[in-house]
Design a protein around this motif. Structure first.
Motif, PDB file in Angstrom:
ATOM      1  N   MET A 148       5.080   6.934 -10.256  1.00  0.00           N
ATOM      2  CA  MET A 148       5.809   6.814 -11.548  1.00  0.00           C
ATOM      3  C   MET A 148       7.165   7.051 -11.439  1.00  0.00           C
ATOM      4  O   MET A 148       7.975   6.491 -12.243  1.00  0.00           O
ATOM      5  N   LEU A 149       7.716   7.985 -10.364  1.00  0.00           N
ATOM      6  CA  LEU A 149       9.000   8.144 -10.154  1.00  0.00           C
ATOM      7  C   LEU A 149       9.708   6.921  -9.762  1.00  0.00           C
ATOM      8  O   LEU A 149      10.764   6.573 -10.011  1.00  0.00           O
ATOM      9  N   CYS A 150       8.995   6.047  -8.709  1.00  0.00           N
ATOM     10  CA  CYS A 150       9.495   4.803  -8.465  1.00  0.00           C
ATOM     11  C   CYS A 150       9.988   3.993  -9.574  1.00  0.00           C
ATOM     12  O   CYS A 150      10.718   3.035  -9.786  1.00  0.00           O
ATOM     13  N   VAL A 151       8.843   3.745 -10.408  1.00  0.00           N
ATOM     14  CA  VAL A 151       9.190   2.902 -11.793  1.00  0.00           C
ATOM     15  C   VAL A 151      10.404   3.435 -12.587  1.00  0.00           C
ATOM     16  O   VAL A 151      11.104   2.917 -13.028  1.00  0.00           O
TER      17      VAL A 151
ATOM     18  N   THR B  55       3.552   5.980   1.892  1.00  0.00           N
ATOM     19  CA  THR B  55       4.962   6.103   1.692  1.00  0.00           C
ATOM     20  C   THR B  55       5.475   6.010   3.480  1.00  0.00           C
ATOM     21  O   THR B  55       4.764   6.193   4.216  1.00  0.00           O
ATOM     22  N   THR B  56       6.590   5.537   3.656  1.00  0.00           N
ATOM     23  CA  THR B  56       7.218   5.540   4.681  1.00  0.00           C
ATOM     24  C   THR B  56       8.580   5.994   4.885  1.00  0.00           C
ATOM     25  O   THR B  56       9.383   6.173   3.728  1.00  0.00           O
ATOM     26  N   TYR B  57       9.075   6.457   6.177  1.00  0.00           N
ATOM     27  CA  TYR B  57      10.622   6.992   6.270  1.00  0.00           C
ATOM     28  C   TYR B  57      11.412   5.805   5.953  1.00  0.00           C
ATOM     29  O   TYR B  57      12.299   5.937   5.277  1.00  0.00           O
ATOM     30  N   ASP B  58      11.328   4.686   6.742  1.00  0.00           N
ATOM     31  CA  ASP B  58      12.180   3.488   6.670  1.00  0.00           C
ATOM     32  C   ASP B  58      11.291   2.389   6.929  1.00  0.00           C
ATOM     33  O   ASP B  58      10.163   2.473   6.937  1.00  0.00           O
TER      34      ASP B  58
ATOM     35  N   THR C 256       6.162  -1.078  -2.641  1.00  0.00           N
ATOM     36  CA  THR C 256       6.888  -1.885  -3.344  1.00  0.00           C
ATOM     37  C   THR C 256       8.327  -1.876  -2.660  1.00  0.00           C
ATOM     38  O   THR C 256       9.314  -2.518  -3.164  1.00  0.00           O
ATOM     39  N   GLY C 257       8.470  -0.862  -1.759  1.00  0.00           N
ATOM     40  CA  GLY C 257       9.788  -0.901  -0.894  1.00  0.00           C
ATOM     41  C   GLY C 257      10.919  -0.102  -1.638  1.00  0.00           C
ATOM     42  O   GLY C 257      11.854  -0.028  -1.323  1.00  0.00           O
TER      43      GLY C 257
ATOM     44  N   ILE D  95      -2.310  -2.978   2.875  1.00  0.00           N
ATOM     45  CA  ILE D  95      -3.625  -2.673   2.121  1.00  0.00           C
ATOM     46  C   ILE D  95      -3.611  -3.483   0.850  1.00  0.00           C
ATOM     47  O   ILE D  95      -4.964  -4.045   0.509  1.00  0.00           O
ATOM     48  N   GLU D  96      -2.577  -3.767   0.133  1.00  0.00           N
ATOM     49  CA  GLU D  96      -2.810  -4.449  -1.102  1.00  0.00           C
ATOM     50  C   GLU D  96      -3.214  -6.122  -0.676  1.00  0.00           C
ATOM     51  O   GLU D  96      -4.033  -6.503  -1.383  1.00  0.00           O
ATOM     52  N   GLU D  97      -2.885  -6.700   0.456  1.00  0.00           N
ATOM     53  CA  GLU D  97      -3.175  -7.968   0.924  1.00  0.00           C
ATOM     54  C   GLU D  97      -4.705  -7.864   1.407  1.00  0.00           C
ATOM     55  O   GLU D  97      -5.332  -8.798   1.013  1.00  0.00           O
ATOM     56  N   PHE D  98      -4.986  -6.830   1.942  1.00  0.00           N
ATOM     57  CA  PHE D  98      -6.565  -6.480   2.573  1.00  0.00           C
ATOM     58  C   PHE D  98      -7.153  -6.591   1.206  1.00  0.00           C
ATOM     59  O   PHE D  98      -8.397  -7.235   1.305  1.00  0.00           O
ATOM     60  N   PHE D  99      -7.091  -5.734   0.178  1.00  0.00           N
ATOM     61  CA  PHE D  99      -7.974  -6.068  -1.089  1.00  0.00           C
ATOM     62  C   PHE D  99      -7.891  -7.451  -1.746  1.00  0.00           C
ATOM     63  O   PHE D  99      -8.942  -7.619  -2.202  1.00  0.00           O
ATOM     64  N   ALA D 100      -6.708  -8.137  -1.713  1.00  0.00           N
ATOM     65  CA  ALA D 100      -6.537  -9.281  -2.358  1.00  0.00           C
ATOM     66  C   ALA D 100      -7.405 -10.432  -1.848  1.00  0.00           C
ATOM     67  O   ALA D 100      -7.969 -11.134  -2.499  1.00  0.00           O
TER      68      ALA D 100
END
Lengths: 320, 320, 320, 320, 320, 320
Positions: free
Chosen positions: D310-313, E195-198, D79-80, E215-220
């Motif tokens: 959940m924290l992100c939301v 998750t990513t650093y940036d 989600t960024g 991965i979201e696009e992969f599954f979709a």
């Protein structure tokens, strides 16, 4: 001085976790290899456990022992022996068992060891369950019964199991005595302990003259004294050494199928092997390592350290 | 009497499985903390294993050791010492290593310990692989070479690995002697065993006067006698204690990268630490705990118990 | 001679890995069974750990101990005793605990043992955490305080935890003394070690006359000497034996919730049980086996081996 | 924009395996910390499992979740969202439970959360067993009953266990409805499956208007559709989110005490958390992570990933 | 038709648990072997993990992958391909790394692959951590930049770690683009998540034209559609395939150092490999299998199954 | 309505971790029990794995399945069926195998099932390796060949192994067809996948009319469609159901000896069992659960959940 072809790969050249894992990083010399006849001591795997009456798994022993063996370096830290420089050692590969046919497997094992003996190689075996020792002895004791020093928590001298079954890992040495492969008066069993079904095995031992050293006596007398007696019993004639990893306390060797609590330490396990010095060893085995019950490989590493101690003794010229 | 700020959380107030795990439930006092200068003994993690030539993992040691350390209570059951009441102890956090740059990490470690020394804190280190000791010694031995009591199954005195690599966990004390950080005549190594590549390390030891006590001698003489000699060798001058968890038999401490079978028991492992009493310890470490090889945390609990014994000795005023 | 109904299934008839696992392959005779009154020694599970202040899991102990117990054969290898032929033994099943109500569970346990005592059965218990011993003692010590031989790394004599909680696995014997269930002058605790919160437990022991043998003394004097003293302390009157598996070093018994490093070996663990010969044992327990911390079952197998040693002693007529 | 004091330590500065493990490497701000009032979302551990009727262990959950949480980086890859830049987050430490007194522990938990609420902090809880949710709700639902989105394989709506015991991890939401802490018409339970004792829980749900989505319906309709209904049911008013890790299939989350096979994947487990966007979350928990049943930490890492979602939301401003 | 010398040992002749474990039971043909030049596809181990920034262990990957590979039989059950009959395959052994010198190891790897390329062999690599791909690409992309299909949960496109360190397992493809080894417009990365650093890595990807499929696009979109795009992006020119086992969900592949939850199933993991058909593969790798985190070998077996699928594709003549 | 004697113990009366573990907490009714003739469905263990050609262990299956089965409650959550109220169910104990004599064991199994059939009991078997199904079928198919729905990753239709061995776990259904125990035209095998030695098994299947549904087809068509075909193939006549746990993906069921990656989920594993509704099941088995490869018991819990689903179907009257 051994041929460099037979020297193991050094951990300084190739890290010990790398490379195709042969026993002790020795060359893989199968029975059809052109240099087979130059091998003096051959490490052989017997990946077989059809004789197991309790928890299976020793069929996976040789694989895990090979893996652990890449941790073995060139020199014995305690004795200074460098076995690979003294004799030509090699990994002869595994006997191909038939996991679904016990009798066929026994024939395959004896056949393999017949070829090894024919090539003049002293076999050092990584089992396999303890029934493996019987078909090996059939190949080794062709001319005369052998003496045996046997480290174990069980006598493996029972007559039969399950209403008459004669070939299990609890019966190999009963059969070996019956078949004239062992001279019972030159057999000593060390470390015996645990609960028992009855006294049938010990009564047999007493009747034929096999010496049993229970663990209580072992601890009371000490390693040196017991091993002095062992060497006296087998004398200078041809002797087999059979080492069941369940001799050692399961805290040190959990990866086995029929553990018995209350055994020797790893240090003592190495000591008894070192104290085989002077024995006329014409073959030896380390059996009952069961990887599914110790995925860590620590049991296998101890087993391999014991095999290395035996190899050091076997590579050392006997006096006189 | 120590300041209550520096007392660990009691298991009667907060169960031992609860809370953010600092070393021994001490306050986390990082190098920028306002009360840093009040700390007398600082527990430090070195989460680093780039010197490992075999199985990696000690980078995870400090985390698991902190976790296990919440099992340590306030009082030594054997000696009655209550170290946290005697001296101000704290968790100084971890040195930030660079897992992909060995030399950069060594500089980071030395830099961290320079600051610790500048603050007048005696460091008690939880490693990390054994190469960690070298950059620590560079910070501690600025003025004069140190004596060292070294518990290990390996000498870590080799010249180099892999065609000339000088910094591995098998070489730190060779470098330390070369760099004048250790006085080899005041160095004793206890518990040495296992197979070896060759005698290069022991020849070096002999040539510079390092005393090696192989495990066979250790068992033969007993803990008290060996430790008496150790105390004599280091004398009353500044001494470092380096404790590799692989000193202990792998049945008691499987979580390490290069185990050697046939070592001391856990009881003996604690005894040798207790018998450091009277030594002028200016720093100590416990290294080579590798959590991936003992997820149970039992090795770490033993490691932490050893660190606690060392802490008890270090918190006790020396006579005279 | 015991009734064949009460003989365990032999591993020669049904392999030891087969069958519904009752304790030692004995018949399952619950408290409503028609032959209950014929039972002389009853094995009972207490699957409960609500008194645990640290790592939980002993509620799963009886299940895993039953599983491991199918490895126990008919005869004691060390002493030759065949207990199942001497006395009628049976598996009485488990006490049904209430995992979410500590006090209710204690009443359930006492109620169960009241019925066992009423049937004239000597109980041999597989715990459960150590708080289990308290409600058992309430049923056994109705007439007069008992003596106790207690193997453990902890005294379990603390007054209370967590700001006043009186029933935990760290307090059962404090309560038992307060309630007059134990005669403190006939109580000996063997193997005590590890860090402690404070001296409150030991001060209490000293004040009422409980004898504590720390592990250092145990190792220095040896098993025989310590056990001779233990037998003298309890004398010929009714005595309870309580055996916490954490008495044993965690290398041999990792499956427990509050291990303390530096304890006896498995061999010594069996020896102390054998040396109970002659003690007037009116009940015994083996507690704190926590399967989640040793999925291998090795700890349970040791625990069951200890229970078997105690059973052998309990099945042997005392002299005089 | 959040205060840098509240930013987690970056893995580029300190490797993720290093350092004292707080939740998500956030600062440890206990309830007496001077900056407590600046915290907006507080991560809290409830190391407690006295309500467990089956396999125990969640008391160890917060420790392992903290350890796993150091793998969480700053930004949500899907989600960024960068939650730590939006709101001030901190590790508030653990509630100190009383492992041997269930009712005392419940009071301690409610007391802790009363202080958290008084400080204006939204709590995000790492359990603990599911009974933990009840004392938390007692602190959160002081003014009016809450809605709840509940992910689980069990309803936890039973009346009582073991002949009348009302507080177990199978009863918290029955109690919460009875106590007026939850508005049953604004409660949805998603993922229910497995064998059941009887229909008592579901009859209750039907009678008060709780919506149950069995796993078969969940798979048939798909994540988006089910979550759309969930958001509609709770509407815009204050809602609690309770997430039992056993919602997820045990292949993905073996470390729990009462697994039920046949659940969602880890991907779906994250999706449902992401689809909480827009819900007025005034508190959330992730419970029933039981480390003894997954020493690898993989279950905890999944649990922590869910908490991060959940924290992100929760850190994202709701529209409108 | 391949030469019988290059056929693997059949499980009907030698059970699959037996024998010295080479990759897929192929002959061990090292770089000095007389038949090297006949090899068409060479399986190579890179036992190295010095680029690992998180949990180490992939240095043990080749050993465990060899062990697991003896489970691979002669024929692909899904496609019917029998690769060993089509092309000469062999185990070329392991590159000898220097575990304590990252740059030296990179040179050793490139040197090894230079010899492989000189012998006209297509390399199929078993890693090792993902930094391994960089020195391999240096040997393979000597003439022109390659296309790449990259399965992973991470982009491995970061600029640097730990204050400027350029060679880690998170940076190989950044370096490869910078060095002109890859044509970024012919690179696709599939499965990215966590998750990513940036956004530094993704910004770089966008700036040079690398295609990222989260991965979201992969599954979709589904496996077929994504792989169709992948084949289009790389076209008919020379392409490298790099497969990080952490592409797969950790429920299916727990044995890796930096898992990210929420990935594809094992079935999908095989499907994507099968759908490489038609791609002009001039080399491929499977990396980041870390045995210490999955002692069971299940991750390695999945990894080996993926390598077998890639081998089947590589052994199949492309159309046109 | 079943007799209360045959009802399982409730987890509300005795916690699910307590008590002697029989299958699903049913009464243990051995073949000599006075109420044997009242049993309608009998759960039977076959603790035997002598047919295993790869990793052994299923001999331990029944023990672990019994243990896991105490987690099964009275009601099917998905279908609402309460099987124990519909039919009299019991644990008939284990067949006593002879682990060291394959042919003797097969006779013992057939003998046991002959007695079960004579008592009019429908057997539901917990294996044991897949060879177990052959001696069972010999007892069940006395009058006419049976249909079979077979879930597996392997066909188990090979002619022989190891140079002519006809009885292994890879051959039972080849033998069963040859012996006229199965009507091949009424046999369907679902889930087949993995590498294969050759096409010998599939050629045989094609030649006799056995329908094979490879995993690719299974996933493409979906569970309902495949199971509709399965029901059509077996029709209304007597049918055996044989369920190999390796049908399921090893992420969900790692505890098996010959896993094949890329299989169905646990949810699908339950679904296929549920969709047996309407089939005329005269016996069923769940085989190849190998506890040494999943000490956690999760595989066994899934296996038991599948057995419960089959039991629910078998206890439900068929229409028409």
């Amino acid at each position: 001085m051994s041929d460099p072809f037979f020297h193991p790969v050094s951990g300084f050249d190739l890290p010990r976790f790398a490379g195709v894992p042969t026993f002790m990083r020795l060359p893989h010399v199968d029975l059809d290899h052109p240099r087979l006849s130059e091998v003096q001591i051959g490490l052989i795997g017997v990946p077989w456990d059809s004789g197991t009456t309790n928890r299976p798994g020793p069929r996976h022993g040789p694989r895990q022992l090979r893996d652990a063996s890449t941790m073995i370096r060139a020199q014995n830290g305690a004795t200074g022996v460098r076995p690979f420089e003294r004799v030509n050692c090699a990994d002869l590969g595994d006997v191909p068992p038939n996991p679904a046919d016990l009798l066929d497997s026994m024939e395959r094992i004896t056949g393999f060891y017949n070829r090894v003996m024919a090539a003049g190689i002293t076999p050092l075996t990584a089992g396999g369950d303890h029934l493996s020792s019987l078909p090996i002895l059939r190949a080794l004791a062709k001319n005369a019964p052998l003496g045996m020093i046997h480290f174990d928590s069980h006598t493996d001298l029972f007559h039969s199991y399950f209403n008459g079954t004669k070939y299990t890992h609890g019966t190999p040495f009963r059969r070996a005595v019956e078949e004239g492969l062992l001279d019972p008066k030159r057999v000593i069993q060390i470390g015996i302990r645990g609960t028992t079904y009855d006294m049938e095995d010990r009564d047999f031992a007493a009747s034929v003259g096999i010496r049993i050293v229970p663990i209580e006596e072992f601890f009371a007398r000490g390693v040196e004294d017991v091993m002095r007696e062992a060497r006296e019993i087998v004398g200078t004639e041809a002797t087999y050494v059979s080492y069941d990893i369940d001799f050692v306390d399961p805290a040190f060797a959990p990866g086995t199928g029929t553990p018995e609590v209350g055994g020797p330490t790893a240090f003592q396990a190495l000591q008894v092997a070192r104290l085989l010095g002077g024995v006329n060893i014409i073959g030896a085995d380390l059996v009952e390592v069961s990887p599914p019950f110790d995925a860590s490989g620590n049991t296998a590493f101890l087993g391999m350290s014991i095999l290395f101690e035996m190899l050091c003794v076997m590579s050392t010229p006997r006096e006189g």
